[in-house]
Write an enzyme that holds these catalytic residues in place. Structure first.
Site, PDB file in Angstrom:
ATOM      1  N   PRO A  89      -4.527  -1.243  -0.476  1.00  0.00           N
ATOM      2  CA  PRO A  89      -4.304   0.198  -1.392  1.00  0.00           C
ATOM      3  C   PRO A  89      -4.040   0.527  -2.505  1.00  0.00           C
ATOM      4  O   PRO A  89      -4.587   1.325  -3.260  1.00  0.00           O
ATOM      5  CB  PRO A  89      -2.993   0.277  -0.674  1.00  0.00           C
ATOM      6  CG  PRO A  89      -2.182  -0.661  -0.224  1.00  0.00           C
ATOM      7  CD  PRO A  89      -2.983  -1.957   0.174  1.00  0.00           C
ATOM      8  N   GLU A 116       3.814  -5.838   4.037  1.00  0.00           N
ATOM      9  CA  GLU A 116       3.759  -5.303   2.667  1.00  0.00           C
ATOM     10  C   GLU A 116       1.982  -5.694   1.890  1.00  0.00           C
ATOM     11  O   GLU A 116       2.009  -5.289   0.562  1.00  0.00           O
ATOM     12  CB  GLU A 116       4.842  -5.276   1.577  1.00  0.00           C
ATOM     13  CG  GLU A 116       5.794  -4.527   2.895  1.00  0.00           C
ATOM     14  CD  GLU A 116       5.626  -2.794   3.230  1.00  0.00           C
ATOM     15  OE1 GLU A 116       5.589  -2.562   2.452  1.00  0.00           O
ATOM     16  OE2 GLU A 116       5.866  -3.003   4.473  1.00  0.00           O
ATOM     17  N   ARG A 158     -26.280  -4.000   5.004  1.00  0.00           N
ATOM     18  CA  ARG A 158     -27.151  -3.071   5.698  1.00  0.00           C
ATOM     19  C   ARG A 158     -27.961  -3.511   4.157  1.00  0.00           C
ATOM     20  O   ARG A 158     -29.254  -2.708   3.645  1.00  0.00           O
ATOM     21  CB  ARG A 158     -27.264  -2.447   6.073  1.00  0.00           C
ATOM     22  CG  ARG A 158     -26.121  -1.008   5.146  1.00  0.00           C
ATOM     23  CD  ARG A 158     -25.796   0.140   6.011  1.00  0.00           C
ATOM     24  NE  ARG A 158     -26.480   0.750   5.681  1.00  0.00           N
ATOM     25  CZ  ARG A 158     -27.575   1.774   4.867  1.00  0.00           C
ATOM     26  NH1 ARG A 158     -26.871   1.808   3.857  1.00  0.00           N
ATOM     27  NH2 ARG A 158     -28.770   2.738   4.964  1.00  0.00           N
ATOM     28  N   ASP A 173     -31.466   4.868  -0.210  1.00  0.00           N
ATOM     29  CA  ASP A 173     -29.885   5.579   0.069  1.00  0.00           C
ATOM     30  C   ASP A 173     -29.961   5.830  -1.491  1.00  0.00           C
ATOM     31  O   ASP A 173     -29.099   6.663  -1.351  1.00  0.00           O
ATOM     32  CB  ASP A 173     -29.214   4.355   0.485  1.00  0.00           C
ATOM     33  CG  ASP A 173     -28.754   4.676   1.865  1.00  0.00           C
ATOM     34  OD1 ASP A 173     -29.541   5.183   2.437  1.00  0.00           O
ATOM     35  OD2 ASP A 173     -28.414   3.570   2.484  1.00  0.00           O
TER      36      ASP A 173
HETATM   37  C1  JEK Z   1      -4.900  -4.623   2.606  1.00  0.00           C
HETATM   38  C2  JEK Z   1      -1.384  -5.044   3.850  1.00  0.00           C
HETATM   39  C3  JEK Z   1      -0.316  -2.309   4.510  1.00  0.00           C
HETATM   40  C4  JEK Z   1       1.249  -1.286   3.754  1.00  0.00           C
HETATM   41  C5  JEK Z   1       2.930  -0.757   0.976  1.00  0.00           C
HETATM   42  C6  JEK Z   1       3.520   1.332  -0.608  1.00  0.00           C
HETATM   43  C7  JEK Z   1       2.356   3.042  -1.140  1.00  0.00           C
HETATM   44  C8  JEK Z   1       1.910   1.627   0.721  1.00  0.00           C
HETATM   45  C9  JEK Z   1       0.701  -2.103   2.231  1.00  0.00           C
HETATM   46  N1  JEK Z   1      -7.304   1.629   2.101  1.00  0.00           N
HETATM   47  C10 JEK Z   1      -6.305   1.166   2.326  1.00  0.00           C
HETATM   48  N2  JEK Z   1      -5.233   1.506   2.183  1.00  0.00           N
HETATM   49  N3  JEK Z   1      -4.405   0.156   3.017  1.00  0.00           N
HETATM   50  C11 JEK Z   1      -4.843  -0.599   3.277  1.00  0.00           C
HETATM   51  C12 JEK Z   1      -4.378  -2.207   3.049  1.00  0.00           C
HETATM   52  C13 JEK Z   1      -3.302  -1.948   3.979  1.00  0.00           C
HETATM   53  C14 JEK Z   1      -2.425  -3.442   4.039  1.00  0.00           C
HETATM   54  C15 JEK Z   1      -3.300  -4.725   3.356  1.00  0.00           C
HETATM   55  C16 JEK Z   1      -5.139  -3.748   2.666  1.00  0.00           C
HETATM   56  C17 JEK Z   1      -2.172  -5.596   3.390  1.00  0.00           C
HETATM   57  N4  JEK Z   1      -1.477  -3.211   4.502  1.00  0.00           N
HETATM   58  C18 JEK Z   1      -0.161  -2.232   3.367  1.00  0.00           C
HETATM   59  C19 JEK Z   1       1.997  -0.953   3.234  1.00  0.00           C
HETATM   60  C20 JEK Z   1       2.330  -1.096   2.107  1.00  0.00           C
HETATM   61  N5  JEK Z   1       2.364   0.350   0.080  1.00  0.00           N
HETATM   62  C21 JEK Z   1       2.184   2.925  -1.704  1.00  0.00           C
HETATM   63  C22 JEK Z   1       1.101   2.693  -0.310  1.00  0.00           C
HETATM   64  C23 JEK Z   1       1.135  -1.948   1.221  1.00  0.00           C
HETATM   65  C24 JEK Z   1      -6.644   0.002   2.334  1.00  0.00           C
HETATM   66  C25 JEK Z   1      -7.609  -0.779   2.010  1.00  0.00           C
HETATM   67  N6  JEK Z   1      -8.646  -1.628   1.686  1.00  0.00           N
END
Ligand code: JEK
Length: 233
Positions: A89, A116, A158, A173
């Site tokens: 994220p 996390e 693709r 595209d």
């Molecule tokens: C990889 C674990 C889950 C859940 C804590 C606290 C605000 C969250 C990680 N676009 C995308 N959204 N989420 C992902 C993604 C999520 C993942 C992992 C990718 C590995 N998690 C998770 C909560 C938290 N944070 C502050 C945000 C961290 C992703 C992509 N690509």
């Protein structure tokens, strides 16, 4: 292109073997290996996570299984190194231009976090010998990196020459809406009237100039309604 994916949910990546990418794999255009991170744990419980230093909610993935996985898949003294793509994220935002960048790479290694995320030292360690790319699909929170890998690989596959049946489709595209400025106009096929709903008459007219103008107008209308950011307002 070679692709390796490390995950604690290898079965989650099964869709990679169907559809577009599946055919590319069958044709030998792409190699995909999915690895279970637990292969590289060292205890009977095959532990992959622990509590975060400094406190806070949830668990963090242990560095040691990841270090062993990286060393096994991409030996430090190997002839070449993959680009390591880690969905997060907190990554840079995925886009068509990032897909184009990745499509030019000979070898991609995806690391799927859960909980996390992964101990930050794993990416520092990998960065000593490979390009490391933390990528986010968008501003919402998933439960792990697996879905992001599926999305990224579908967008990348693709773009690989010969993977799409029609070699022109992907290159078109870049001249087309949704990627380069405006959302696409709506599309229609047969029949011309379906359950009382008609296809816009201009599309049946055979008048290519009018059709092109109508599509441009619809594109602008849609973009203004749905994605005003693309118009710069
Ligand atoms: C990889 C674990 C889950 C859940 C804590 C606290 C605000 C969250 C990680 N676009 C995308 N959204 N989420 C992902 C993604 C999520 C993942 C992992 C990718 C590995 N998690 C998770 C909560 C938290 N944070 C502050 C945000 C961290 C992703 C992509 N690509």
């Amino acid at each position: 292109m070679s692709v390796d994916v490390v995950t604690i949910f290898p079965e989650y990546l099964a869709p990679l073997r169907s559809s577009l990418l599946g055919k590319a794999i069958e044709r030998g255009q792409v190699r995909v290996d999915v690895h279970d991170l637990r292969t590289w744990t060292g205890d009977p419980h095959r532990t992959v996570d622990d509590t975060p230093y400094g406190g806070g909610p949830g668990m963090v993935m242990l560095p040691e299984p990841w270090g062993r996985a990286l060393d096994a898949i991409a030996p430090p003294d190997g002839p070449g190194q993959p680009r390591l793509v880690v969905p997060s994220p907190a990554g840079r935002r995925f886009s068509q231009s990032v897909a184009e960048e990745l499509a030019g790479e000979p070898w991609l290694l995806f690391g799927c976090g859960r909980y996390e995320g992964i101990d930050a030292r794993v990416l520092d360690y990998a960065g000593q010998r490979m390009v490391v790319d933390e990528i986010s699909l968008g501003d919402y929170v998933l439960c792990g990196g697996e879905v992001a890998v599926l999305a990224i690989l579908e967008a990348v596959a693709r773009l690989i020459p010969g993977v799409l049946g029609n070699a022109l489709s992907a290159s078109e595209d870049s001249f087309s809406p949704a990627v380069d400025g405006l959302l696409e106009a709506p599309a229609y096929t047969k029949p011309a009237v379906w359950r009382g709903l008609e296809v816009p008459e201009v599309l049946l007219s055979g008048h290519h100039g009018n059709i092109a103008r109508w599509r441009r107008e619809e594109s602008v209308r849609r973009t203004r309604a749905r994605r005003p950011d693309l118009l710069g307002d």
